[in-house]
Design a protein around this motif. Structure first.
Motif, mmCIF file in Angstrom:
data_model
loop_
_atom_site.group_PDB
_atom_site.id
_atom_site.type_symbol
_atom_site.label_atom_id
_atom_site.label_comp_id
_atom_site.label_asym_id
_atom_site.label_seq_id
_atom_site.Cartn_x
_atom_site.Cartn_y
_atom_site.Cartn_z
ATOM 1 N N SER A 138 1.406 12.075 0.715
ATOM 2 C CA SER A 138 1.161 10.720 1.209
ATOM 3 C C SER A 138 1.821 10.577 2.575
ATOM 4 C CB SER A 138 1.772 9.702 0.241
ATOM 5 O OG SER A 138 1.858 8.414 0.817
ATOM 6 N N GLY A 161 0.767 -1.243 0.000
ATOM 7 C CA GLY A 161 0.000 0.000 0.000
ATOM 8 C C GLY A 161 0.798 1.294 0.000
ATOM 9 N N LYS A 162 2.127 1.231 0.058
ATOM 10 C CA LYS A 162 2.938 2.453 -0.034
ATOM 11 C C LYS A 162 2.741 3.018 -1.437
ATOM 12 C CE LYS A 162 7.741 4.008 0.504
ATOM 13 N NZ LYS A 162 8.484 4.155 -0.745
ATOM 14 N N ASP A 163 2.227 4.236 -1.529
ATOM 15 C CA ASP A 163 1.808 4.771 -2.827
ATOM 16 C C ASP A 163 2.784 5.743 -3.471
ATOM 17 O OD1 ASP A 163 1.355 6.621 -0.840
ATOM 18 O OD2 ASP A 163 -0.658 7.149 -1.497
ATOM 19 N N ALA A 170 0.394 3.569 -8.838
ATOM 20 C CA ALA A 170 -1.006 3.117 -8.812
ATOM 21 C C ALA A 170 -1.071 1.722 -9.426
ATOM 22 C CB ALA A 170 -1.883 4.087 -9.598
#
Length: 137
Positions: free
Chosen positions: A97, A29-31, A110
């Motif tokens: 973020s 989930g690290k974007d 993404a």
């Protein structure tokens, strides 16, 4: 049944080498990926876990939560993502973020997909690199 013919690997996809545990954090989930210089490439990137594992981040609660129960493979492609943007946060603004570090460029990721099994690959590098057709296959 029809087949799709893709252009040569160097024309539509790049690789990005990232040290662990950060590569696995992206799968969890690290974007954004923090980099010292901007990237002009946009599009698909292979997520390559480099040879090194940074130990200090393992004690960070955000990182520890993201990687809990996950393997940290190295020297392998472990996923793919779409690189949609690269920017720096403007001075005095909130980070884009919770993973964004100040005063660096943020590669915005993404559509992250984890590979079922790591694909061993010893040839990563710092900037965007062109994967061989063999690796893409």
């Amino acid at each position: 049944m029809s087949t799709v013919t893709l252009p040569p690997a160097g024309d539509w996809i790049r690789g990005i080498t990232i040290r662990q545990p950060w590569t696995t954090c992206i799968l969890a989930g690290k974007d954004v990926e923090n980099r010292p210089a901007p990237w002009s490439w946009r599009g698909l990137v292979l997520l390559h876990a480099g040879a090194a594992t940074e130990r200090t981040p393992l004690r960070d609660p955000l990182v520890a939560t993201a990687i809990r129960g996950r393997a940290l493979p190295t020297r392998a492609v472990i996923g793919a993502a779409r690189l949609t943007d690269c920017h720096q946060d403007a001075a005095g603004t909130a980070p884009c973020s919770r993973w964004a570090q100040p005063d660096v460029h943020h590669l915005v990721l993404a559509d992250v997909q984890e590979l079922a099994l790591p694909v061993p690959w010893l040839h990563g590098q710092l900037g965007p690199w062109r994967p061989t057709q063999d690796l893409v296959d």
